[in-house]
Write an enzyme that holds these catalytic residues in place. Structure first.
Site, PDB file in Angstrom:
ATOM      1  N   ASP A 206       2.031  -2.271  -3.649  1.00 56.33           N
ATOM      2  CA  ASP A 206       2.707  -3.021  -2.585  1.00 56.33           C
ATOM      3  C   ASP A 206       2.653  -2.245  -1.300  1.00 56.33           C
ATOM      4  O   ASP A 206       2.581  -2.968  -0.270  1.00 56.33           O
ATOM      5  CB  ASP A 206       4.123  -2.977  -2.851  1.00 56.33           C
ATOM      6  CG  ASP A 206       5.186  -3.532  -1.934  1.00 56.33           C
ATOM      7  OD1 ASP A 206       4.893  -5.040  -1.649  1.00 56.33           O
ATOM      8  OD2 ASP A 206       5.756  -3.089  -1.324  1.00 56.33           O
TER       9      ASP A 206
ATOM     10  N   LYS B 296       0.456  -3.877   2.070  1.00 60.42           N
ATOM     11  CA  LYS B 296       1.125  -3.936   3.475  1.00 60.42           C
ATOM     12  C   LYS B 296       0.053  -3.247   4.342  1.00 60.42           C
ATOM     13  O   LYS B 296      -0.032  -3.736   5.435  1.00 60.42           O
ATOM     14  CB  LYS B 296       2.580  -3.555   3.471  1.00 60.42           C
ATOM     15  CG  LYS B 296       3.501  -4.458   2.772  1.00 60.42           C
ATOM     16  CD  LYS B 296       4.861  -3.875   2.447  1.00 60.42           C
ATOM     17  CE  LYS B 296       5.676  -5.030   1.836  1.00 60.42           C
ATOM     18  NZ  LYS B 296       6.994  -4.204   1.120  1.00 60.42           N
TER      19      LYS B 296
END
Lengths: 372, 372
Positions: free
Chosen positions: A228, A232
């Site tokens: 994750d 980003k």
């Protein structure tokens, strides 16, 4: 005279794909928009069904949105969506698809939609953190037709992270380094686990509790592997001109130090993972002890070092006086932008970086950017 | 087909009033905008002179901008500006006045310009923090023609403070409290003066040093009276629907606890002020001692308590563990937004809140909002 220049305000046909937690919260925010709204929802879709009403779907109780679409809808049909929506694009009227899914298949359709003049807004990280060729196809499609894509809520949910980075770049600042705690789950886990004290709960107990509270993915390995954060970082780094092509394969090109113990890499389920995690508590405790001796805490961070062309995600130590130690709490995100202008002290943005309400807010604020 | 909907990108005629530090930095950022720019500068003005070239003023070395305008310009003429610029407003072309002055006279012209369809962008706080009737005239003028006014850099310079508050409100969040260090000068003074220790430099010595560094107004009383903070609180509170009409007289309606000692209220000059300030060191030291005994530091903050309808500026104590104590440094601004969604932990924005480069960045980012 000036009066002649006033055209009626643009109208927006909004198509919402994905009406789960974030999607239904977004619909609710949109239906609550005060005053004369330029927005009407023309399409609601789940992964299986869709409702299409070009004159606007009447406001309903969004609590049951998903069930309503399933009960009343036609079968999901991507070519139908593209065809019907592109028919609504006309002078004075824009069409926006809001993708609230996390689907790779939906993400792969963005270039097609943009080429039809349909704008795309999404909290879905897949398209922007995947292979570079999809990303570049999106850029090209958008510049061919002028249809825009906005994805503020892919990083930090409702926090103004992407818009701030875009502003820094577009106004000619030189971003030198971005450093932050980008995962709410990782933030929560390390805010609990590592406080600068030698004592504290075991790593596995913190992860287990976080999972029970619903703060982790069903299998916490999906948080602890750092993917994750890597996604980003990919999204942000592509907004910095000198790094745009740095990550050909997207997030998997990021230098990511996973926290999933090797022995648990293939755990059959989340249950198995948390059951076996205590075997590794000693290793994590050693890391904590070492940090504490050093006057530091452990935080799982993402770093983009522009000068060194370095994009990495992993566990780092920060002095107990650092904002990542003192200012952070709960499952907050915190992002520091170092730049030529914001130097020696960075621009900092902090706050909840996950949750349906704040994610939907990021989506809605993107929609408002198109309209106002 | 979608192709028919693609119109050529909007063109922007930009008129820059005020070409001092912020103005010339803004012009430089605008002239450096990469790629095919939709912006051309058609007017440059000082308080006395102006240059007007509807086809665009050619790029020059902005270091000498003020001297060039003075040497080559016509006399400043507000009716001329309104007349000539409104003639440039037409379909496909917008006209934007960027007011980089701090003039009340210029601020009073915004409604006229907006009614002519001219958009207004400014770091000038006067119009938005003054009497409510001027503010409402601006709102009305803007809604009559659709011409927009943007003033991101009036609070926190380049930090995304106003846009964040607008997003919270427009997406239906309920802002409950805004609390922050809004003055870079006050931030610097109290970061130096009050660190949680009983020892430290005298108040007057910190102020004197800050003045020598150019961090204060020529007369530091103009910072210490809290007016700048009261103006920023006025601007923010008017963006919250329930507080829009709370401050009929603007900043002077804010409950402001000035730090200017009564005996120095009429100091003839900044020199006199800093010369006499040591007489009051004991009082300020007493405040510091009391805070320190309490485990706190002193910060000059602004607070908007939405539920209590309370808008105040003054010195407050914060625990040494609070972000206003731990995370703040230099002359940073820090602003905390507490809301229904950002609760119990606030959304925080921090960074340099003054200086030509970051102020001009806020202005430029407003211009980009109109275009993209």
């Amino acid at each position: 005279m000036a009066q002649s220049s006033i055209s009626p305000p643009l109208q927006f046909c909004v198509a919402v794909i994905g009406v789960g937690l974030v999607g239904s919260e977004f619909v609710s925010q949109l239906w609550s928009f005060p005053g004369p709204s330029p927005f009407r929802i023309v399409l609601l879709a789940t992964s299986r069904n869709l409702i299409f009403q070009p004159d606007g779907i009447p406001k309903t109780t969004s609590a049951q949105l998903k069930a309503e679409v399933s009960a009343l809808g036609l079968p999901f049909d991507a070519p139908f969506i593209a065809r019907e929506l592109s028919g609504l694009v006309k002078p004075g009227q824009k069409v926006v698809i809001v993708d609230n899914t996390s689907s790779d298949d939906i993400a792969s359709l963005y270039p097609t939609w943009l080429r039809l003049g349909i704008e795309v807004i999404t909290p879905n990280k897949k398209a922007y953190s995947g292979p570079l060729n999809l990303y570049e196809d999106i850029l090209n499609a958008s510049s061919e037709t002028g249809a825009r894509f906005l994805n503020e809520s892919t990083v930090g949910a409702g926090l103004p992270v992407i818009s701030t980075l875009k502003d820094l770049v577009a106004t000619g600042d030189k971003v030198t380094r971005i450093e932050g705690v980008f995962s709410g789950t990782m933030s929560y886990i390390f805010n609990q686990f590592s406080t600068g004290s030698t004592e504290g709960p075991s790593f596995s107990s913190v992860v287990k509790f976080a999972r029970e509270k619903g703060y982790t993915e069903p299998n916490p390995a999906d948080d602890l592997n750092g993917t994750d954060v890597a996604r980003k970082l990919t999204i942000l780094s592509r907004l910095i001109p000198s790094l745009r092509q740095q990550l050909p394969a997207g997030f998997s090109s990021v230098d990511t130090a996973s926290l999933v113990p090797e022995g648990l890499a293939n755990a059959a389920s989340g249950d198995v993972f948390v059951q076996d995690l205590p075997k590794y508590d000693e290793e994590f405790d050693k890391l904590r002890q070492d940090a504490t001796k050093d006057g530091s805490v452990l935080r799982f961070v993402g770093v983009i070092d522009v000068e060194k062309n370095l994009i990495k995600a992993g566990l780092e130590r920060y002095p107990v006086t650092h904002p990542f130690a003192t200012s952070l709490g709960g499952s907050d995100n915190i992002i520091m932008f170092h730049s030529e202008r914001y130097s020696p002290r960075p621009l900092i943005i902090q706050g909840a970086g996950a949750g349906a309400a704040v994610t939907a807010m990021g989506v809605m604020s993107d929609l408002l950017k198109l309209a106002y």
